[in-house]
Design an enzyme around this catalytic site. Sequence first.
Site, PDB file in Angstrom:
ATOM      1  N   LYS A  43     -10.055   4.647   2.009  1.00 30.07           N
ATOM      2  CA  LYS A  43      -9.493   4.737   3.208  1.00 30.07           C
ATOM      3  C   LYS A  43      -8.909   6.387   3.786  1.00 30.07           C
ATOM      4  O   LYS A  43      -9.108   6.929   4.823  1.00 30.07           O
ATOM      5  CB  LYS A  43      -8.045   4.094   3.280  1.00 30.07           C
ATOM      6  CG  LYS A  43      -8.195   2.571   3.334  1.00 30.07           C
ATOM      7  CD  LYS A  43      -7.125   1.953   2.800  1.00 30.07           C
ATOM      8  CE  LYS A  43      -7.330   0.301   3.011  1.00 30.07           C
ATOM      9  NZ  LYS A  43      -6.364  -0.439   2.223  1.00 30.07           N
ATOM     10  N   GLN A  87      -0.458  -0.136  -0.105  1.00 24.22           N
ATOM     11  CA  GLN A  87      -1.745  -0.816  -0.590  1.00 24.22           C
ATOM     12  C   GLN A  87      -1.007  -2.041  -1.345  1.00 24.22           C
ATOM     13  O   GLN A  87      -0.338  -1.834  -2.247  1.00 24.22           O
ATOM     14  CB  GLN A  87      -2.415  -0.216  -1.379  1.00 24.22           C
ATOM     15  CG  GLN A  87      -3.841  -0.689  -2.096  1.00 24.22           C
ATOM     16  CD  GLN A  87      -5.027  -1.285  -1.011  1.00 24.22           C
ATOM     17  OE1 GLN A  87      -5.198  -0.338  -0.103  1.00 24.22           O
ATOM     18  NE2 GLN A  87      -5.419  -2.154  -1.128  1.00 24.22           N
ATOM     19  N   ASP A 107      -0.949  -1.685   9.320  1.00 22.47           N
ATOM     20  CA  ASP A 107      -1.330  -2.902   8.811  1.00 22.47           C
ATOM     21  C   ASP A 107      -0.918  -4.152   9.679  1.00 22.47           C
ATOM     22  O   ASP A 107      -1.761  -5.222   9.727  1.00 22.47           O
ATOM     23  CB  ASP A 107      -1.161  -2.980   7.286  1.00 22.47           C
ATOM     24  CG  ASP A 107      -2.148  -3.092   6.353  1.00 22.47           C
ATOM     25  OD1 ASP A 107      -3.298  -2.918   6.576  1.00 22.47           O
ATOM     26  OD2 ASP A 107      -1.769  -2.820   5.271  1.00 22.47           O
TER      27      ASP A 107
END
Length: 302
Positions: free
Chosen positions: A54, A98, A121
């Site tokens: 990422k 994460q 997200d």
Amino acid sequence: MRARLIDGKAFAAGLVERVAAAAARLEAAHGIKPGLAVVIVGEDPASQIYVRNKGETTARAGMRSDTHRLAETTTQAELLALIAQLNADAGIHGILVQLPLPIHIDSAAVLGAIDPDKDVDGFHVVNAGRLAVGLPGLVPCTPLGSVMLLKEALSELSGLNAVIVGRSNIVGKPMAQLLLAENCTVTVAHSRSRDLPALCRAADILVAAAGRPEMIRGDWIKPGATVIDVGINRVPSADPVKAAEGKTRVVGDVALAEAVEMAGAITPVPGGVGPMTIACLLANTYTAACRAAGVEPETLAG
Ligand code: NAD
């Protein structure tokens, strides 16, 4: 019939290029460089790889990329303090924590602490609500990327029967909302659904997101249907010698070799939906940066 393979890797590469170009124009015109902060707690090896990918992709797209690596022993209060600091940082437009987090940390409390306008997200309940009622928000990356691939494969989704196998908050449910917004007739199947093969056979669009390796067989697929395989499952290598050595391979939720004989178009695993997730994370970060600046984001879908 031999299905067309939908090349998610190529589409994702194109999307990253379009995001990079749009981000460069945003910076040139308004002096704003989109910034993504990724937070990882602990040493989980798979998470370390995801986070590194990422960060590298974000930087390659010319965006600011900050990675916060915290020790496994980090307390929830310390993590929440970092989230508060990132919420207040005007140079950071996207925050991603994460998952999974260590068990002593309440994931829901942490995700709920992220400013919904920086929640790239799309997991915050505010963004889930916005999606459900059709307000602009930030949409979870994997379903967002899946719909982009569907629109590329089928010019018109309106009126089609879509069956989604899986009802998770991060894939199945947002996928259902997105396909409803495209005027599909949506069925969400799950582990308690009866006669799953019959449900799947009614699908013009079949989305597999159950996390069950090769569960969906060729004869569950309506001839000519478009199949989106979200599943990522690690199984023993097909070669018995390699399998004995512990070698693995990645398969989807759909038995690809059978499905290509029935479907009209299908995403392969690997190389289908997977690469779209990071590309959509960058797209969401760009969108969040534009909204923070009061600028209309450019259309990125392709
Ligand atoms: P999850 O475990 O949270 O949810 C799975 C869903 O499938 C549940 O709603 C369950 O009811 C349903 N299900 C399970 N077994 C079933 C069965 N036998 N029949 C019908 N339904 C069944 O999983 P998730 O997080 O939604 O992920 C689903 C899959 O997608 C996994 O393989 C995951 O690795 C993959 N995934 C891929 C990406 C990507 O970047 N491509 C991102 C997220 C998840």
